[in-house]
Design a protein around this motif. Structure first.
Motif, PDB file in Angstrom:
ATOM      1  N   PRO A  54       0.840  -1.206   0.000  1.00  9.11           N
ATOM      2  CA  PRO A  54       0.000   0.000   0.000  1.00  9.11           C
ATOM      3  C   PRO A  54       0.872   1.252   0.000  1.00  9.11           C
ATOM      4  CG  PRO A  54      -0.774  -1.583   1.632  1.00  9.11           C
ATOM      5  CD  PRO A  54       0.558  -2.078   1.149  1.00  9.11           C
ATOM      6  N   VAL A  55       0.590   2.171  -0.910  1.00  6.61           N
ATOM      7  CA  VAL A  55       1.405   3.375  -1.031  1.00  6.61           C
ATOM      8  C   VAL A  55       0.501   4.584  -1.245  1.00  6.61           C
ATOM      9  CG1 VAL A  55       1.761   2.912  -3.511  1.00  6.61           C
ATOM     10  CG2 VAL A  55       3.280   4.492  -2.304  1.00  6.61           C
ATOM     11  N   ARG A  56       0.830   5.648  -0.554  1.00  6.43           N
ATOM     12  CA  ARG A  56       0.140   6.930  -0.734  1.00  6.43           C
ATOM     13  C   ARG A  56       1.131   7.891  -1.384  1.00  6.43           C
ATOM     14  NH1 ARG A  56      -2.384   8.542   4.499  1.00  6.43           N
ATOM     15  NH2 ARG A  56      -3.909   6.988   3.801  1.00  6.43           N
ATOM     16  N   ALA A  57       0.814   8.326  -2.575  1.00  2.00           N
ATOM     17  CA  ALA A  57       1.676   9.222  -3.339  1.00  2.00           C
ATOM     18  C   ALA A  57       1.256  10.657  -3.077  1.00  2.00           C
ATOM     19  CB  ALA A  57       1.580   8.901  -4.822  1.00  2.00           C
ATOM     20  N   LEU A  58       2.151  11.451  -2.507  1.00  2.00           N
ATOM     21  CA  LEU A  58       1.851  12.831  -2.139  1.00  2.00           C
ATOM     22  C   LEU A  58       2.468  13.760  -3.171  1.00  2.00           C
ATOM     23  CD1 LEU A  58       2.539  12.568   1.698  1.00  2.00           C
ATOM     24  CD2 LEU A  58       0.397  12.185   0.459  1.00  2.00           C
ATOM     25  N   THR A  59       1.628  14.564  -3.797  1.00  2.00           N
ATOM     26  CA  THR A  59       2.073  15.442  -4.865  1.00  2.00           C
ATOM     27  C   THR A  59       1.235  16.704  -4.863  1.00  2.00           C
ATOM     28  OG1 THR A  59       2.332  15.654  -7.272  1.00  2.00           O
ATOM     29  CG2 THR A  59       0.565  14.207  -6.490  1.00  2.00           C
ATOM     30  N   ARG A  60       1.785  17.784  -5.362  1.00  2.00           N
ATOM     31  CA  ARG A  60       1.061  19.063  -5.360  1.00  2.00           C
ATOM     32  C   ARG A  60      -0.013  19.128  -6.426  1.00  2.00           C
ATOM     33  NH1 ARG A  60       3.535  22.129  -1.701  1.00  2.00           N
ATOM     34  NH2 ARG A  60       5.760  21.796  -1.301  1.00  2.00           N
ATOM     35  N   ASP A  61       0.012  18.223  -7.399  1.00  2.00           N
ATOM     36  CA  ASP A  61      -0.977  18.264  -8.484  1.00  2.00           C
ATOM     37  C   ASP A  61      -1.418  16.840  -8.817  1.00  2.00           C
ATOM     38  OD1 ASP A  61      -2.572  18.858 -10.613  1.00  2.00           O
ATOM     39  OD2 ASP A  61      -1.061  19.975 -11.742  1.00  2.00           O
ATOM     40  N   PRO A  62      -2.278  16.246  -7.986  1.00  2.00           N
ATOM     41  CA  PRO A  62      -2.689  14.850  -8.217  1.00  2.00           C
ATOM     42  C   PRO A  62      -3.327  14.623  -9.572  1.00  2.00           C
ATOM     43  CG  PRO A  62      -3.376  15.599  -6.040  1.00  2.00           C
ATOM     44  CD  PRO A  62      -2.897  16.813  -6.773  1.00  2.00           C
ATOM     45  N   GLU A  63      -4.059  15.614 -10.076  1.00  2.00           N
ATOM     46  CA  GLU A  63      -4.773  15.434 -11.344  1.00  2.00           C
ATOM     47  C   GLU A  63      -3.822  15.203 -12.506  1.00  2.00           C
ATOM     48  OE1 GLU A  63      -5.365  17.891  -9.197  1.00  2.00           O
ATOM     49  OE2 GLU A  63      -7.272  17.155  -8.380  1.00  2.00           O
ATOM     50  N   ARG A  64      -2.636  15.748 -12.419  1.00  2.00           N
ATOM     51  CA  ARG A  64      -1.688  15.625 -13.527  1.00  2.00           C
ATOM     52  C   ARG A  64      -0.541  14.662 -13.212  1.00  2.00           C
ATOM     53  NH1 ARG A  64       0.188  21.475 -15.299  1.00  2.00           N
ATOM     54  NH2 ARG A  64       1.169  20.185 -16.904  1.00  2.00           N
ATOM     55  N   ALA A  65      -0.642  13.941 -12.105  1.00  2.00           N
ATOM     56  CA  ALA A  65       0.481  13.126 -11.658  1.00  2.00           C
ATOM     57  C   ALA A  65       0.756  11.941 -12.574  1.00  2.00           C
ATOM     58  CB  ALA A  65       0.233  12.639 -10.238  1.00  2.00           C
ATOM     59  N   GLY A  66      -0.287  11.325 -13.128  1.00  2.00           N
ATOM     60  CA  GLY A  66      -0.086  10.182 -14.011  1.00  2.00           C
ATOM     61  C   GLY A  66       0.505   8.972 -13.316  1.00  2.00           C
ATOM     62  N   LEU A  67       0.131   8.758 -12.062  1.00  2.00           N
ATOM     63  CA  LEU A  67       0.650   7.631 -11.293  1.00  2.00           C
ATOM     64  C   LEU A  67      -0.285   6.431 -11.405  1.00  2.00           C
ATOM     65  CD1 LEU A  67       1.789   9.722  -8.227  1.00  2.00           C
ATOM     66  CD2 LEU A  67       3.297   8.512  -9.826  1.00  2.00           C
ATOM     67  N   PRO A  68       0.178   5.238 -11.033  1.00  2.00           N
ATOM     68  CA  PRO A  68      -0.672   4.048 -11.152  1.00  2.00           C
ATOM     69  C   PRO A  68      -1.958   4.183 -10.351  1.00  2.00           C
ATOM     70  CG  PRO A  68       1.597   3.423 -10.703  1.00  2.00           C
ATOM     71  CD  PRO A  68       1.527   4.907 -10.542  1.00  2.00           C
ATOM     72  N   ALA A  69      -3.029   3.625 -10.883  1.00  5.00           N
ATOM     73  CA  ALA A  69      -4.323   3.700 -10.201  1.00  5.00           C
ATOM     74  C   ALA A  69      -4.290   2.993  -8.854  1.00  5.00           C
ATOM     75  CB  ALA A  69      -5.403   3.078 -11.094  1.00  5.00           C
ATOM     76  N   GLN A  70      -3.401   2.021  -8.697  1.00  7.07           N
ATOM     77  CA  GLN A  70      -3.323   1.280  -7.431  1.00  7.07           C
ATOM     78  C   GLN A  70      -2.747   2.125  -6.301  1.00  7.07           C
ATOM     79  OE1 GLN A  70      -2.163   0.411 -10.435  1.00  7.07           O
ATOM     80  NE2 GLN A  70      -1.984  -1.822 -10.649  1.00  7.07           N
ATOM     81  N   ALA A  71      -2.066   3.204  -6.641  1.00  8.32           N
ATOM     82  CA  ALA A  71      -1.535   4.104  -5.623  1.00  8.32           C
ATOM     83  C   ALA A  71      -2.610   5.098  -5.215  1.00  8.32           C
ATOM     84  CB  ALA A  71      -0.305   4.839  -6.154  1.00  8.32           C
ATOM     85  N   GLU A  72      -2.652   5.419  -3.940  1.00  8.45           N
ATOM     86  CA  GLU A  72      -3.556   6.457  -3.443  1.00  8.45           C
ATOM     87  C   GLU A  72      -2.857   7.807  -3.616  1.00  8.45           C
ATOM     88  OE1 GLU A  72      -5.623   7.984   0.718  1.00  8.45           O
ATOM     89  OE2 GLU A  72      -4.522   6.078   0.669  1.00  8.45           O
ATOM     90  N   THR A  73      -3.297   8.582  -4.582  1.00  7.71           N
ATOM     91  CA  THR A  73      -2.641   9.843  -4.885  1.00  7.71           C
ATOM     92  C   THR A  73      -3.363  10.981  -4.173  1.00  7.71           C
ATOM     93  OG1 THR A  73      -1.980   8.974  -7.045  1.00  7.71           O
ATOM     94  CG2 THR A  73      -1.833  11.355  -6.733  1.00  7.71           C
ATOM     95  N   VAL A  74      -2.634  11.726  -3.350  1.00 11.83           N
ATOM     96  CA  VAL A  74      -3.216  12.739  -2.472  1.00 11.83           C
ATOM     97  C   VAL A  74      -2.452  14.045  -2.649  1.00 11.83           C
ATOM     98  CG1 VAL A  74      -3.596  13.386  -0.048  1.00 11.83           C
ATOM     99  CG2 VAL A  74      -3.982  11.017  -0.793  1.00 11.83           C
ATOM    100  N   ARG A  75      -3.184  15.158  -2.576  1.00 19.27           N
ATOM    101  CA  ARG A  75      -2.541  16.470  -2.674  1.00 19.27           C
ATOM    102  C   ARG A  75      -1.669  16.712  -1.448  1.00 19.27           C
ATOM    103  NH1 ARG A  75      -3.545  20.275  -6.106  1.00 19.27           N
ATOM    104  NH2 ARG A  75      -5.563  19.325  -6.631  1.00 19.27           N
ATOM    105  N   PHE A  76      -0.442  17.161  -1.669  1.00 27.81           N
ATOM    106  CA  PHE A  76       0.502  17.407  -0.582  1.00 27.81           C
ATOM    107  C   PHE A  76       0.289  18.812  -0.026  1.00 27.81           C
ATOM    108  CE2 PHE A  76       5.058  18.588   0.565  1.00 27.81           C
ATOM    109  CZ  PHE A  76       4.943  18.064   1.844  1.00 27.81           C
ATOM    110  N   GLN A  77      -0.373  18.889   1.119  1.00 26.88           N
ATOM    111  CA  GLN A  77      -0.575  20.170   1.796  1.00 26.88           C
ATOM    112  C   GLN A  77      -0.676  19.901   3.297  1.00 26.88           C
ATOM    113  OE1 GLN A  77      -3.992  21.679  -0.263  1.00 26.88           O
ATOM    114  NE2 GLN A  77      -5.432  20.311   0.771  1.00 26.88           N
ATOM    115  N   LEU A  78       0.148  20.587   4.069  1.00 24.18           N
ATOM    116  CA  LEU A  78       0.277  20.296   5.491  1.00 24.18           C
ATOM    117  C   LEU A  78      -0.938  20.703   6.319  1.00 24.18           C
ATOM    118  CD1 LEU A  78       3.991  21.082   6.393  1.00 24.18           C
ATOM    119  CD2 LEU A  78       2.842  18.875   6.344  1.00 24.18           C
ATOM    120  N   ASP A  79      -1.845  21.505   5.737  1.00 24.36           N
ATOM    121  CA  ASP A  79      -3.011  21.921   6.517  1.00 24.36           C
ATOM    122  C   ASP A  79      -4.042  20.808   6.648  1.00 24.36           C
ATOM    123  OD1 ASP A  79      -3.816  21.887   3.910  1.00 24.36           O
ATOM    124  OD2 ASP A  79      -4.672  23.908   3.892  1.00 24.36           O
ATOM    125  N   ASP A  80      -3.788  19.653   6.020  1.00 24.47           N
ATOM    126  CA  ASP A  80      -4.685  18.507   6.150  1.00 24.47           C
ATOM    127  C   ASP A  80      -3.856  17.270   6.471  1.00 24.47           C
ATOM    128  OD1 ASP A  80      -6.783  16.759   6.138  1.00 24.47           O
ATOM    129  OD2 ASP A  80      -7.199  16.900   3.989  1.00 24.47           O
TER     130      ASP A  80
END
Length: 299
Positions: free
Chosen positions: A25-51
């Motif tokens: 299980p992997v959570r991919a943290l990136t500033r632009d999840p919509e454009r990340a193009g990462l595997p669907a099996q990864a949980e892609t989440v916006r990287f922002q410390l306020d959450d």
């Protein structure tokens, strides 16, 4: 779960693909999840410390790069349950004779100290030259057959970013790496002129490396680096212009047995210069000069 900060970077992206392939299980943290193009099996989440809950809930191990590392991030991660941090640091940090004024040293040494002070278990990965650094020559290669730069015989042992990701994968999935700093290099010491010749061979046209003296023109030969960073590596390479049997040089440091740490951690490094510059087995938005040779042809 493992969280990867910088999941669309050269190393982070390869690491996410590797963890997915390992069914981890992997959570991919990136500033632009919509454009990340990462595997669907990864949980892609916006990287922002306020959450912080969205970032680190359920996460026990974290991969992070130096510029994203700070006390606030580490405290947030620790409070959420993260126990082990793996930092992509730099080979410029050595056990002795460090140039502590070098800008790259400052960034990575500061990140390492923040992690040591955080109370979290840690592992530091200290790679030297990345294979993707060869992109610094791309503008000159696109427009001609001559590449100008300092220190034609300056030696590095470039490591493919996927090899770094392979080591990170093992460190994150296996026990026993806490409190260790792994120094990573590629399998072969090569000079700048040898790298240019190899790229020319891949392109099917000869390329020549012409040495220029270090000085005010140095930043123009390294367009990918800010001027202060471009000047200091040139100073570090001074005096390492000839090959020394059994060693390779990078940034004024001498390291024996290129690729040893990669091999020790269960992954043989890509052998030989052509394979160092290969694209690897995972999709990559910024592939090597070898994989994208046609993009470097004169326009």
């Amino acid at each position: 779960m493992i969280a990867v900060i910088g999941a669309t970077g050269n190393v982070g992206r390869a690491l996410v693909h590797r963890l997915v392939a390992a069914n981890s299980p992997v959570r991919a943290l990136t500033r632009d999840p919509e454009r990340a193009g990462l595997p669907a099996q990864a949980e892609t989440v916006r990287f922002q410390l306020d959450d912080p809950a969205a970032l680190f809930t359920g996460v026990t191990r974290l991969f992070v790069y130096a510029h994203a590392t700070g006390p606030d991030l580490l405290d947030t991660a620790r409070r959420a349950g993260v126990r082990h941090v793996v930092l992509l640091s730099s080979g410029i940090i050595k056990d002795s004779s460090d140039d502590e004024t070098h800008p790259i040293h400052i960034v990575h040494a500061t990140a390492e100290q923040h992690i040591r002070d955080s109370g979290l278990a840690w592992t530091f990965l200290r790679p030297n030259a990345f294979a993707a650094n060869a992109f610094q020559w791309a503008p000159q290669i696109r427009t001609g057959s001559t590449v100008r730069g300092v220190f034609a015989n300056g030696l590095t042992a470039p490591i493919h970013e996927d090899d770094i990701a392979a080591v990170a994968e093992r460190v994150l999935l296996d026990d026993g790496h806490e409190g260790l700093a792994h120094r990573l290099t590629g399998p072969e010491s090569v000079s700048n002129s040898e790298q240019i010749a190899a790229i020319g061979q891949a392109l099917g046209r000869p390329l020549d490396f012409v040495e220029v003296p270090p000085g005010p023109g140095r930043p123009r030969t390294l367009p990918a680096r800010p001027a202060p960073h471009a000047r200091r590596p040139a100073q570090g390479l001074r005096g390492h212009r000839r090959r020394t049997s059994g060693d390779h040089h990078h940034g004024g440091a001498t390291h024996g047995n290129p690729g040893a740490h990669v091999r020790r951690l269960g992954r043989g490094p890509r052998g030989g210069l052509p394979l160092i510059f290969s694209a690897g087995r995972h999709p990559h938005p910024v592939r090597s000069l070898w994989a994208q040779a046609r993009t470097l042809s004169p326009q």
